[in-house]
Write a protein that holds these residues in place. Structure first.
Motif, PDB file in Angstrom:
ATOM      1  N   VAL A   1      -0.085   7.724   7.516  1.00 25.82           N
ATOM      2  CA  VAL A   1      -0.232   6.357   6.784  1.00 25.82           C
ATOM      3  C   VAL A   1      -0.488   5.111   7.822  1.00 25.82           C
ATOM      4  CG1 VAL A   1       0.731   6.931   4.723  1.00 25.82           C
ATOM      5  CG2 VAL A   1       2.083   5.959   6.350  1.00 25.82           C
ATOM      6  N   ASN A   2       0.051   5.244   8.781  1.00 21.68           N
ATOM      7  CA  ASN A   2      -0.148   4.077   9.769  1.00 21.68           C
ATOM      8  C   ASN A   2      -1.414   4.219  10.322  1.00 21.68           C
ATOM      9  OD1 ASN A   2       2.362   2.985   9.479  1.00 21.68           O
ATOM     10  ND2 ASN A   2       3.283   4.562  10.845  1.00 21.68           N
ATOM     11  N   TYR A   3      -2.088   5.245  10.452  1.00 18.39           N
ATOM     12  CA  TYR A   3      -3.441   5.456  10.959  1.00 18.39           C
ATOM     13  C   TYR A   3      -4.789   5.430  10.073  1.00 18.39           C
ATOM     14  CZ  TYR A   3      -0.484   6.871  14.896  1.00 18.39           C
ATOM     15  OH  TYR A   3       0.773   6.675  15.940  1.00 18.39           O
ATOM     16  N   GLU A   4      -4.316   5.522   9.077  1.00 19.39           N
ATOM     17  CA  GLU A   4      -5.251   5.395   7.670  1.00 19.39           C
ATOM     18  C   GLU A   4      -6.571   4.388   8.098  1.00 19.39           C
ATOM     19  OE1 GLU A   4      -7.227   7.274   5.752  1.00 19.39           O
ATOM     20  OE2 GLU A   4      -5.429   7.727   4.547  1.00 19.39           O
ATOM     21  N   TYR A   5      -7.747   4.851   7.997  1.00 20.47           N
ATOM     22  CA  TYR A   5      -8.810   3.912   8.327  1.00 20.47           C
ATOM     23  C   TYR A   5      -9.073   3.051   6.969  1.00 20.47           C
ATOM     24  CZ  TYR A   5      -9.766   6.730  12.341  1.00 20.47           C
ATOM     25  OH  TYR A   5      -9.605   7.482  13.575  1.00 20.47           O
ATOM     26  N   PHE A   6      -9.053   3.489   5.914  1.00 22.14           N
ATOM     27  CA  PHE A   6      -9.529   2.591   4.681  1.00 22.14           C
ATOM     28  C   PHE A   6      -8.415   2.721   3.668  1.00 22.14           C
ATOM     29  CE2 PHE A   6     -12.981   5.151   6.454  1.00 22.14           C
ATOM     30  CZ  PHE A   6     -13.737   4.060   6.676  1.00 22.14           C
ATOM     31  N   SER A   7      -7.750   1.160   3.549  1.00 24.05           N
ATOM     32  CA  SER A   7      -6.642   1.243   2.721  1.00 24.05           C
ATOM     33  C   SER A   7      -6.750   1.713   1.252  1.00 24.05           C
ATOM     34  CB  SER A   7      -6.173  -0.293   2.881  1.00 24.05           C
ATOM     35  OG  SER A   7      -7.034  -0.967   2.221  1.00 24.05           O
TER      36      SER A   7
ATOM     37  N   ASP B   1       0.838  -1.199  -0.070  1.00 22.61           N
ATOM     38  CA  ASP B   1      -0.019   0.091  -0.057  1.00 22.61           C
ATOM     39  C   ASP B   1       0.758   1.310  -0.012  1.00 22.61           C
ATOM     40  OD1 ASP B   1      -2.399  -1.161  -0.103  1.00 22.61           O
ATOM     41  OD2 ASP B   1      -2.815  -1.396   1.932  1.00 22.61           O
ATOM     42  N   TYR B   2       1.904   1.247   0.717  1.00 15.13           N
ATOM     43  CA  TYR B   2       2.921   2.491   0.466  1.00 15.13           C
ATOM     44  C   TYR B   2       4.347   1.911   1.050  1.00 15.13           C
ATOM     45  CZ  TYR B   2       1.805   2.298   5.583  1.00 15.13           C
ATOM     46  OH  TYR B   2       1.880   1.665   7.036  1.00 15.13           O
ATOM     47  N   TYR B   3       5.066   2.697   1.170  1.00 21.08           N
ATOM     48  CA  TYR B   3       6.418   2.478   1.476  1.00 21.08           C
ATOM     49  C   TYR B   3       7.180   3.655   1.935  1.00 21.08           C
ATOM     50  CZ  TYR B   3      11.581   1.361   1.329  1.00 21.08           C
ATOM     51  OH  TYR B   3      12.918   1.198   1.710  1.00 21.08           O
ATOM     52  N   LEU B   4       7.770   3.405   3.379  1.00 26.57           N
ATOM     53  CA  LEU B   4       8.689   4.504   3.927  1.00 26.57           C
ATOM     54  C   LEU B   4      10.057   4.036   4.037  1.00 26.57           C
ATOM     55  CD1 LEU B   4       6.132   5.332   7.142  1.00 26.57           C
ATOM     56  CD2 LEU B   4       6.962   6.894   5.485  1.00 26.57           C
ATOM     57  N   ASP B   5      10.897   4.907   3.610  1.00 29.70           N
ATOM     58  CA  ASP B   5      12.361   4.597   3.864  1.00 29.70           C
ATOM     59  C   ASP B   5      12.696   4.958   4.874  1.00 29.70           C
ATOM     60  OD1 ASP B   5      12.878   7.263   3.518  1.00 29.70           O
ATOM     61  OD2 ASP B   5      13.622   7.184   1.524  1.00 29.70           O
ATOM     62  N   ASP B   6      14.277   4.817   5.259  1.00 30.35           N
ATOM     63  CA  ASP B   6      14.835   5.014   6.339  1.00 30.35           C
ATOM     64  C   ASP B   6      15.052   6.389   6.723  1.00 30.35           C
ATOM     65  OD1 ASP B   6      16.800   5.531   4.488  1.00 30.35           O
ATOM     66  OD2 ASP B   6      18.049   3.988   5.057  1.00 30.35           O
ATOM     67  N   LYS B   7      14.729   7.358   5.525  1.00 33.26           N
ATOM     68  CA  LYS B   7      14.658   8.829   5.878  1.00 33.26           C
ATOM     69  C   LYS B   7      13.306   9.511   6.045  1.00 33.26           C
ATOM     70  CE  LYS B   7      18.971   9.399   3.068  1.00 33.26           C
ATOM     71  NZ  LYS B   7      19.510  10.104   1.818  1.00 33.26           N
TER      72      LYS B   7
ATOM     73  N   PHE C   1      -2.842   9.841   1.164  1.00 29.06           N
ATOM     74  CA  PHE C   1      -3.470   9.329   2.407  1.00 29.06           C
ATOM     75  C   PHE C   1      -4.377  10.501   2.958  1.00 29.06           C
ATOM     76  CE2 PHE C   1       0.426  11.381   3.310  1.00 29.06           C
ATOM     77  CZ  PHE C   1       0.169  12.133   4.730  1.00 29.06           C
ATOM     78  N   THR C   2      -5.517  10.114   3.948  1.00 29.81           N
ATOM     79  CA  THR C   2      -6.175  11.343   4.509  1.00 29.81           C
ATOM     80  C   THR C   2      -6.127  11.199   5.826  1.00 29.81           C
ATOM     81  OG1 THR C   2      -8.065   9.604   4.844  1.00 29.81           O
ATOM     82  CG2 THR C   2      -7.927  10.853   2.565  1.00 29.81           C
ATOM     83  N   ASN C   3      -5.614  10.353   6.444  1.00 33.23           N
ATOM     84  CA  ASN C   3      -5.641  10.498   7.963  1.00 33.23           C
ATOM     85  C   ASN C   3      -4.524  11.454   8.481  1.00 33.23           C
ATOM     86  OD1 ASN C   3      -4.807   9.882  10.922  1.00 33.23           O
ATOM     87  ND2 ASN C   3      -6.480   8.517  10.560  1.00 33.23           N
ATOM     88  N   MET C   4      -4.875  12.512   9.492  1.00 32.75           N
ATOM     89  CA  MET C   4      -3.906  13.640   9.807  1.00 32.75           C
ATOM     90  C   MET C   4      -2.921  13.023  10.519  1.00 32.75           C
ATOM     91  SD  MET C   4      -5.376  16.050   8.148  1.00 32.75           S
ATOM     92  CE  MET C   4      -6.822  16.349   7.264  1.00 32.75           C
TER      93      MET C   4
END
Length: 241
Positions: free
Chosen positions: A137-143, A116-122, A131-134
């Protein structure tokens, strides 16, 4: 050793191969594909074959796009809809008529493996749409929002350039990650054919589904390489409407 991000491909294998060559990609490079590998031009199955091959020889992160999800639904469950068919799905359906079930099953497994997404080491975020959650991405309700949302890009476009992140009215979503790389909404909509940066967001969808080129960009240096426009590589096809 570079980290390279690649915009929406939409069945354009010729463009992908051309862009990889022009960027002089080696097996030491990390490739981050932002999704929408299919629908539009005639070589969607071959694009998936190429991505699967690349995964065997170097580090590849493959993000899920909305068109990839639509294809998976059709391949697994026979789920079809006229809107998908009119927006690139027709070319994909026709292309898959030439594949046997064993080959299709390989593609189903690949589509199921997309991230769904990728977060790198930076803490740089790579996501197809937004994404919509303020809180991130770790808190998004609907993937599904990761590959359908356009509001992140629309917010970045509408932001006054003079506003600073310290401003109390600055959109919180644009303060969570130092850089966000997206596709999904082609920059041709704002009459551009190169990657566009607004606030912390980099849009790398340069319109390969239509008459634009496919883009590969070095996320550290911001140098980029492009294919020829897709309508020139596929002169006898119409691409997406």
């Amino acid at each position: 050793m570079r980290t390279l991000v690649i915009g929406d491909i939409h069945g354009g294998l010729l463009a992908l191969e051309q862009a990889l060559q022009r960027a002089a990609v080696t097996t030491k490079d990390t490739l981050i594909f932002l999704g929408d590998y299919v629908d539009g031009w005639s070589q969607s199955p071959q694009v998936l074959d190429k991505l699967i091959e690349l995964q065997t020889i170097q580090k590849c992160i493959c993000i899920r796009g909305n068109h990839d999800e639509l294809l998976l639904q059709w391949m697994k469950d026979g789920k079809d809809n006229a809107q998908w068919y009119d927006h690139g799905g027709e070319a994909t359906v026709l292309a898959y008529e030439k594949l046997n079930q064993t080959h299709k099953n390989i593609h189903i497994r690949f589509l199921e493996s997309l991230e769904d997404y990728y977060l790198d080491d930076k803490n740089r975020l790579f996501v197809h749409a937004g994404f919509t959650n303020m809180n991130g991405v770790n808190y998004e309700y609907f993937s599904k929002l990761f590959y359908w949302d356009r509001t992140l890009w629309e917010t970045a476009l509408a932001l006054e350039p003079s506003m600073l992140p310290s401003d109390p009215f600055y959109p919180k979503r644009l303060t969570l990650y130092p850089e966000v790389y997206i596709g999904h909404t082609p920059v041709s909509r704002i009459n551009q054919t190169v990657p566009v940066n607004k606030a912390c967001v980099w849009n790398v969808d340069t319109g390969a589904a239509f008459k634009g080129p496919l883009t590969i960009m070095d996320v550290d240096t911001k140098e980029f390489w492009q294919s020829d426009p897709l309508n020139e590589l596929y002169p006898n096809e119409r691409g997406r409407n």
